[in-house]
Design a protein around this motif. Structure first.
Motif, PDB file in Angstrom:
ATOM      1  N   ASP A  14     -17.184 -27.221  77.077  1.00 34.31           N
ATOM      2  CA  ASP A  14     -18.047 -28.279  77.093  1.00 34.31           C
ATOM      3  C   ASP A  14     -16.997 -29.500  76.507  1.00 34.31           C
ATOM      4  OD1 ASP A  14     -19.902 -30.111  77.433  1.00 34.31           O
ATOM      5  OD2 ASP A  14     -20.907 -29.744  75.518  1.00 34.31           O
ATOM      6  N   PRO A  15     -16.928 -30.551  77.187  1.00 35.64           N
ATOM      7  CA  PRO A  15     -16.018 -31.798  76.924  1.00 35.64           C
ATOM      8  C   PRO A  15     -16.643 -32.383  75.592  1.00 35.64           C
ATOM      9  CG  PRO A  15     -16.791 -32.147  78.916  1.00 35.64           C
ATOM     10  CD  PRO A  15     -17.284 -31.059  78.699  1.00 35.64           C
ATOM     11  N   TYR A  16     -17.865 -32.490  75.180  1.00 39.24           N
ATOM     12  CA  TYR A  16     -18.676 -32.806  74.100  1.00 39.24           C
ATOM     13  C   TYR A  16     -18.335 -32.082  72.995  1.00 39.24           C
ATOM     14  CZ  TYR A  16     -21.945 -34.800  70.867  1.00 39.24           C
ATOM     15  OH  TYR A  16     -22.478 -35.091  69.655  1.00 39.24           O
ATOM     16  N   THR A  17     -18.362 -30.717  73.028  1.00 39.28           N
ATOM     17  CA  THR A  17     -18.058 -29.979  71.620  1.00 39.28           C
ATOM     18  C   THR A  17     -16.467 -30.055  71.581  1.00 39.28           C
ATOM     19  OG1 THR A  17     -19.708 -28.482  72.681  1.00 39.28           O
ATOM     20  CG2 THR A  17     -18.272 -27.686  71.029  1.00 39.28           C
ATOM     21  N   LYS A  18     -15.579 -30.029  72.682  1.00 42.51           N
ATOM     22  CA  LYS A  18     -14.133 -30.185  72.359  1.00 42.51           C
ATOM     23  C   LYS A  18     -13.910 -31.336  71.744  1.00 42.51           C
ATOM     24  CE  LYS A  18     -12.287 -27.288  76.052  1.00 42.51           C
ATOM     25  NZ  LYS A  18     -11.470 -27.308  77.284  1.00 42.51           N
ATOM     26  N   SER A  19     -14.248 -32.458  72.059  1.00 45.98           N
ATOM     27  CA  SER A  19     -14.038 -33.841  71.398  1.00 45.98           C
ATOM     28  C   SER A  19     -14.516 -33.888  69.957  1.00 45.98           C
ATOM     29  CB  SER A  19     -14.482 -35.003  72.152  1.00 45.98           C
ATOM     30  OG  SER A  19     -16.055 -35.069  72.353  1.00 45.98           O
ATOM     31  N   LYS A  20     -15.931 -33.104  69.823  1.00 49.70           N
ATOM     32  CA  LYS A  20     -16.444 -32.923  68.661  1.00 49.70           C
ATOM     33  C   LYS A  20     -15.587 -32.393  67.590  1.00 49.70           C
ATOM     34  CE  LYS A  20     -20.522 -31.830  66.152  1.00 49.70           C
ATOM     35  NZ  LYS A  20     -22.077 -31.383  66.025  1.00 49.70           N
ATOM     36  N   LEU A  21     -14.952 -31.114  68.067  1.00 53.58           N
ATOM     37  CA  LEU A  21     -14.133 -30.531  67.372  1.00 53.58           C
ATOM     38  C   LEU A  21     -12.832 -31.068  66.857  1.00 53.58           C
ATOM     39  CD1 LEU A  21     -14.599 -26.631  69.084  1.00 53.58           C
ATOM     40  CD2 LEU A  21     -15.385 -27.531  66.677  1.00 53.58           C
ATOM     41  N   ILE A  22     -12.220 -31.619  67.910  1.00 54.09           N
ATOM     42  CA  ILE A  22     -11.182 -32.586  67.859  1.00 54.09           C
ATOM     43  C   ILE A  22     -11.228 -33.388  66.620  1.00 54.09           C
ATOM     44  CG2 ILE A  22      -9.263 -34.219  68.724  1.00 54.09           C
ATOM     45  CD1 ILE A  22      -9.663 -32.566  71.159  1.00 54.09           C
ATOM     46  N   HIS A  23     -12.523 -34.069  66.839  1.00 52.08           N
ATOM     47  CA  HIS A  23     -12.852 -35.316  65.681  1.00 52.08           C
ATOM     48  C   HIS A  23     -12.616 -34.641  64.445  1.00 52.08           C
ATOM     49  CE1 HIS A  23     -14.483 -38.745  64.028  1.00 52.08           C
ATOM     50  NE2 HIS A  23     -15.489 -38.171  63.593  1.00 52.08           N
ATOM     51  N   GLN A  24     -13.480 -33.475  64.466  1.00 53.92           N
ATOM     52  CA  GLN A  24     -13.557 -32.636  62.943  1.00 53.92           C
ATOM     53  C   GLN A  24     -12.359 -32.283  62.676  1.00 53.92           C
ATOM     54  OE1 GLN A  24     -16.388 -29.461  63.541  1.00 53.92           O
ATOM     55  NE2 GLN A  24     -18.038 -30.827  63.224  1.00 53.92           N
ATOM     56  N   LEU A  25     -11.375 -31.965  63.506  1.00 56.82           N
ATOM     57  CA  LEU A  25      -9.965 -31.682  62.940  1.00 56.82           C
ATOM     58  C   LEU A  25      -9.264 -32.871  62.555  1.00 56.82           C
ATOM     59  CD1 LEU A  25      -7.727 -29.420  62.852  1.00 56.82           C
ATOM     60  CD2 LEU A  25      -7.374 -30.052  65.457  1.00 56.82           C
ATOM     61  N   GLN A  26      -9.138 -34.054  63.207  1.00 58.47           N
ATOM     62  CA  GLN A  26      -8.545 -35.237  62.948  1.00 58.47           C
ATOM     63  C   GLN A  26      -9.121 -35.614  61.395  1.00 58.47           C
ATOM     64  OE1 GLN A  26      -6.110 -36.457  64.205  1.00 58.47           O
ATOM     65  NE2 GLN A  26      -5.821 -37.930  62.618  1.00 58.47           N
ATOM     66  N   LEU A  27     -10.395 -35.449  60.907  1.00 55.40           N
ATOM     67  CA  LEU A  27     -11.141 -35.755  59.984  1.00 55.40           C
ATOM     68  C   LEU A  27     -10.277 -34.825  58.671  1.00 55.40           C
ATOM     69  CD1 LEU A  27     -14.820 -36.267  60.394  1.00 55.40           C
ATOM     70  CD2 LEU A  27     -12.926 -37.937  59.941  1.00 55.40           C
ATOM     71  N   LEU A  28     -10.192 -33.638  58.969  1.00 53.82           N
ATOM     72  CA  LEU A  28      -9.662 -32.660  58.015  1.00 53.82           C
ATOM     73  C   LEU A  28      -8.231 -33.098  58.154  1.00 53.82           C
ATOM     74  CD1 LEU A  28     -11.206 -29.218  59.082  1.00 53.82           C
ATOM     75  CD2 LEU A  28     -11.652 -30.415  57.027  1.00 53.82           C
ATOM     76  N   ARG A  29      -7.399 -33.188  58.736  1.00 56.62           N
ATOM     77  CA  ARG A  29      -6.148 -33.858  58.688  1.00 56.62           C
ATOM     78  C   ARG A  29      -6.121 -35.008  57.767  1.00 56.62           C
ATOM     79  NH1 ARG A  29      -3.938 -32.503  64.887  1.00 56.62           N
ATOM     80  NH2 ARG A  29      -3.823 -30.414  64.698  1.00 56.62           N
ATOM     81  N   ASN A  30      -6.691 -35.941  58.190  1.00 55.30           N
ATOM     82  CA  ASN A  30      -7.034 -37.005  57.341  1.00 55.30           C
ATOM     83  C   ASN A  30      -7.336 -36.788  55.672  1.00 55.30           C
ATOM     84  OD1 ASN A  30      -6.262 -38.647  59.261  1.00 55.30           O
ATOM     85  ND2 ASN A  30      -8.479 -39.448  59.726  1.00 55.30           N
ATOM     86  N   GLN A  31      -8.147 -36.077  55.498  1.00 54.26           N
ATOM     87  CA  GLN A  31      -8.460 -35.571  54.243  1.00 54.26           C
ATOM     88  C   GLN A  31      -7.099 -34.944  53.689  1.00 54.26           C
ATOM     89  OE1 GLN A  31     -12.077 -33.174  54.403  1.00 54.26           O
ATOM     90  NE2 GLN A  31     -13.533 -34.842  54.354  1.00 54.26           N
ATOM     91  N   ARG A  32      -6.559 -33.953  54.213  1.00 54.60           N
ATOM     92  CA  ARG A  32      -5.638 -33.180  53.620  1.00 54.60           C
ATOM     93  C   ARG A  32      -4.309 -34.398  53.361  1.00 54.60           C
ATOM     94  NH1 ARG A  32      -2.275 -29.310  57.667  1.00 54.60           N
ATOM     95  NH2 ARG A  32      -1.831 -31.333  58.315  1.00 54.60           N
ATOM     96  N   HIS A  33      -4.183 -35.186  54.362  1.00 51.28           N
ATOM     97  CA  HIS A  33      -3.035 -36.282  54.201  1.00 51.28           C
ATOM     98  C   HIS A  33      -3.416 -37.019  52.849  1.00 51.28           C
ATOM     99  CE1 HIS A  33       0.100 -38.962  54.851  1.00 51.28           C
ATOM    100  NE2 HIS A  33      -0.915 -40.004  54.819  1.00 51.28           N
ATOM    101  N   HIS A  34      -4.914 -37.377  52.800  1.00 53.32           N
ATOM    102  CA  HIS A  34      -5.144 -37.962  51.328  1.00 53.32           C
ATOM    103  C   HIS A  34      -4.891 -37.305  50.192  1.00 53.32           C
ATOM    104  CE1 HIS A  34      -7.483 -40.817  49.026  1.00 53.32           C
ATOM    105  NE2 HIS A  34      -8.200 -39.670  48.453  1.00 53.32           N
ATOM    106  N   LEU A  35      -5.242 -36.020  50.182  1.00 53.37           N
ATOM    107  CA  LEU A  35      -5.136 -35.402  49.134  1.00 53.37           C
ATOM    108  C   LEU A  35      -3.455 -35.070  48.835  1.00 53.37           C
ATOM    109  CD1 LEU A  35      -7.484 -32.385  49.658  1.00 53.37           C
ATOM    110  CD2 LEU A  35      -7.557 -33.890  47.986  1.00 53.37           C
ATOM    111  N   GLN A  36      -2.682 -34.884  49.799  1.00 55.64           N
ATOM    112  CA  GLN A  36      -1.257 -34.866  49.375  1.00 55.64           C
ATOM    113  C   GLN A  36      -0.724 -36.082  49.045  1.00 55.64           C
ATOM    114  OE1 GLN A  36       0.049 -33.431  53.427  1.00 55.64           O
ATOM    115  NE2 GLN A  36      -0.097 -31.285  52.665  1.00 55.64           N
TER     116      GLN A  36
END
Length: 130
Positions: A14-36
Protein backbone atom coordinates in the motif's frame (compact mmCIF):
# COMPACT_ATOMS: atom_id res chain seq x y z
CA UNK A 1 -2.39 -18.66 8.71
CA UNK A 2 -1.03 -18.58 5.19
CA UNK A 3 -3.75 -16.16 4.18
CA UNK A 4 -2.80 -13.81 7.03
CA UNK A 5 0.79 -13.72 5.86
CA UNK A 6 -0.31 -12.93 2.35
CA UNK A 7 -2.61 -10.19 3.64
CA UNK A 8 0.30 -8.62 5.56
CA UNK A 9 2.41 -8.66 2.42
CA UNK A 10 -0.36 -6.93 0.58
CA UNK A 11 -0.57 -4.23 3.28
CA UNK A 12 3.10 -3.37 2.76
CA UNK A 13 2.43 -2.78 -0.91
CA UNK A 14 0.00 0.00 0.00
CA UNK A 15 1.49 3.39 -1.00
CA UNK A 16 0.19 5.04 2.16
CA UNK A 17 1.95 2.51 4.39
CA UNK A 18 5.16 2.84 2.40
CA UNK A 19 5.13 6.61 2.64
CA UNK A 20 4.39 6.39 6.37
CA UNK A 21 7.34 4.01 6.87
CA UNK A 22 9.60 6.24 4.77
CA UNK A 23 8.53 9.22 6.85
CA UNK A 24 9.28 7.35 10.09
CA UNK A 25 12.65 6.29 8.68
CA UNK A 26 13.43 9.91 7.82
CA UNK A 27 12.46 10.99 11.35
CA UNK A 28 14.75 8.34 12.82
CA UNK A 29 17.61 9.50 10.59
CA UNK A 30 17.02 13.09 11.67
CA UNK A 31 17.07 12.04 15.32
CA UNK A 32 20.28 10.07 14.77
CA UNK A 33 21.87 13.06 13.05
CA UNK A 34 20.82 15.34 15.91
CA UNK A 35 22.29 12.90 18.43
CA UNK A 36 25.56 12.66 16.51
CA UNK A 37 25.96 16.40 16.02
CA UNK A 38 24.53 17.92 19.21
CA UNK A 39 24.48 15.40 22.02
CA UNK A 40 27.39 13.02 21.39
CA UNK A 41 30.10 15.72 21.49
CA UNK A 42 28.69 16.97 24.79
CA UNK A 43 28.57 13.44 26.18
CA UNK A 44 32.11 12.81 24.95
CA UNK A 45 33.35 16.04 26.58
CA UNK A 46 31.61 15.19 29.87
CA UNK A 47 32.94 11.63 29.79
CA UNK A 48 36.47 12.93 29.21
CA UNK A 49 36.09 15.38 32.10
CA UNK A 50 34.82 12.67 34.43
CA UNK A 51 37.65 10.35 33.38
CA UNK A 52 40.14 13.13 34.17
CA UNK A 53 38.53 13.73 37.58
CA UNK A 54 38.52 10.01 38.32
CA UNK A 55 42.22 9.75 37.46
CA UNK A 56 43.01 12.76 39.67
CA UNK A 57 41.06 11.28 42.58
CA UNK A 58 42.78 7.94 42.05
CA UNK A 59 46.21 9.64 42.21
CA UNK A 60 45.14 11.50 45.34
CA UNK A 61 43.97 8.26 46.92
CA UNK A 62 47.24 6.48 46.06
CA UNK A 63 49.22 9.39 47.54
CA UNK A 64 47.12 9.25 50.72
CA UNK A 65 47.65 5.50 51.02
CA UNK A 66 51.39 5.99 50.56
CA UNK A 67 51.47 8.72 53.23
CA UNK A 68 49.45 6.51 55.56
CA UNK A 69 51.92 3.64 55.13
CA UNK A 70 54.85 6.00 55.74
CA UNK A 71 53.20 7.36 58.91
CA UNK A 72 52.53 3.84 60.17
CA UNK A 73 56.18 2.91 59.62
CA UNK A 74 57.31 6.10 61.36
CA UNK A 75 54.94 5.44 64.27
CA UNK A 76 56.30 1.92 64.63
CA UNK A 77 59.87 3.23 64.60
CA UNK A 78 58.98 5.94 67.15
CA UNK A 79 57.33 3.36 69.40
CA UNK A 80 60.46 1.18 69.28
CA UNK A 81 62.68 4.19 70.03
CA UNK A 82 60.43 5.21 72.91
CA UNK A 83 60.44 1.69 74.35
CA UNK A 84 64.23 1.68 74.16
CA UNK A 85 64.60 5.16 75.68
CA UNK A 86 62.14 4.35 78.47
CA UNK A 87 64.63 1.72 79.71
CA UNK A 88 67.46 4.24 80.07
CA UNK A 89 68.61 5.27 83.50
CA UNK A 90 69.89 8.76 82.77
CA UNK A 91 72.29 9.19 85.66
CA UNK A 92 73.63 5.67 85.24
CA UNK A 93 73.77 5.41 81.45
CA UNK A 94 74.71 8.95 80.47
CA UNK A 95 76.92 10.00 83.38
CA UNK A 96 79.09 7.08 84.34
CA UNK A 97 79.72 7.62 88.06
CA UNK A 98 82.58 5.57 89.47
CA UNK A 99 85.59 5.92 91.71
CA UNK A 100 89.32 5.76 91.25
CA UNK A 101 90.97 5.22 94.58
CA UNK A 102 89.75 7.83 97.07
CA UNK A 103 88.38 10.02 94.27
CA UNK A 104 85.00 9.87 92.63
CA UNK A 105 84.77 10.09 88.83
CA UNK A 106 82.07 11.18 86.42
CA UNK A 107 82.68 10.03 82.84
CA UNK A 108 86.35 9.51 83.71
CA UNK A 109 86.92 12.97 85.25
CA UNK A 110 88.31 12.84 88.82
CA UNK A 111 86.56 14.89 91.44
CA UNK A 112 87.74 15.90 94.87
CA UNK A 113 90.84 17.37 96.59
CA UNK A 114 94.27 16.15 97.39
CA UNK A 115 95.65 18.03 100.34
CA UNK A 116 95.39 21.63 99.15
CA UNK A 117 95.16 21.19 95.37
CA UNK A 118 91.96 20.70 93.49
CA UNK A 119 91.94 17.75 91.16
CA UNK A 120 89.71 17.24 88.16
CA UNK A 121 88.54 20.18 86.15
CA UNK A 122 91.44 22.40 87.24
CA UNK A 123 93.96 19.76 86.21
CA UNK A 124 92.27 19.25 82.82
CA UNK A 125 92.14 23.00 82.14
CA UNK A 126 95.80 23.50 83.04
CA UNK A 127 96.79 20.59 80.82
CA UNK A 128 94.92 22.20 77.95
CA UNK A 129 96.88 25.45 78.49
CA UNK A 130 94.10 27.57 79.89
Amino acid sequence: DATNIDDNDNDNDDPYTKSKLIHQLQLLRNQRHHLQTAILPTLHRQTTEWDFRLAAEHRSFEKSVSELEALRAKRTWNREEYDSAAKWHVSGDVFIVWHRGPFGTVNGFRLGRVARTMVGLMKKCSAAGR
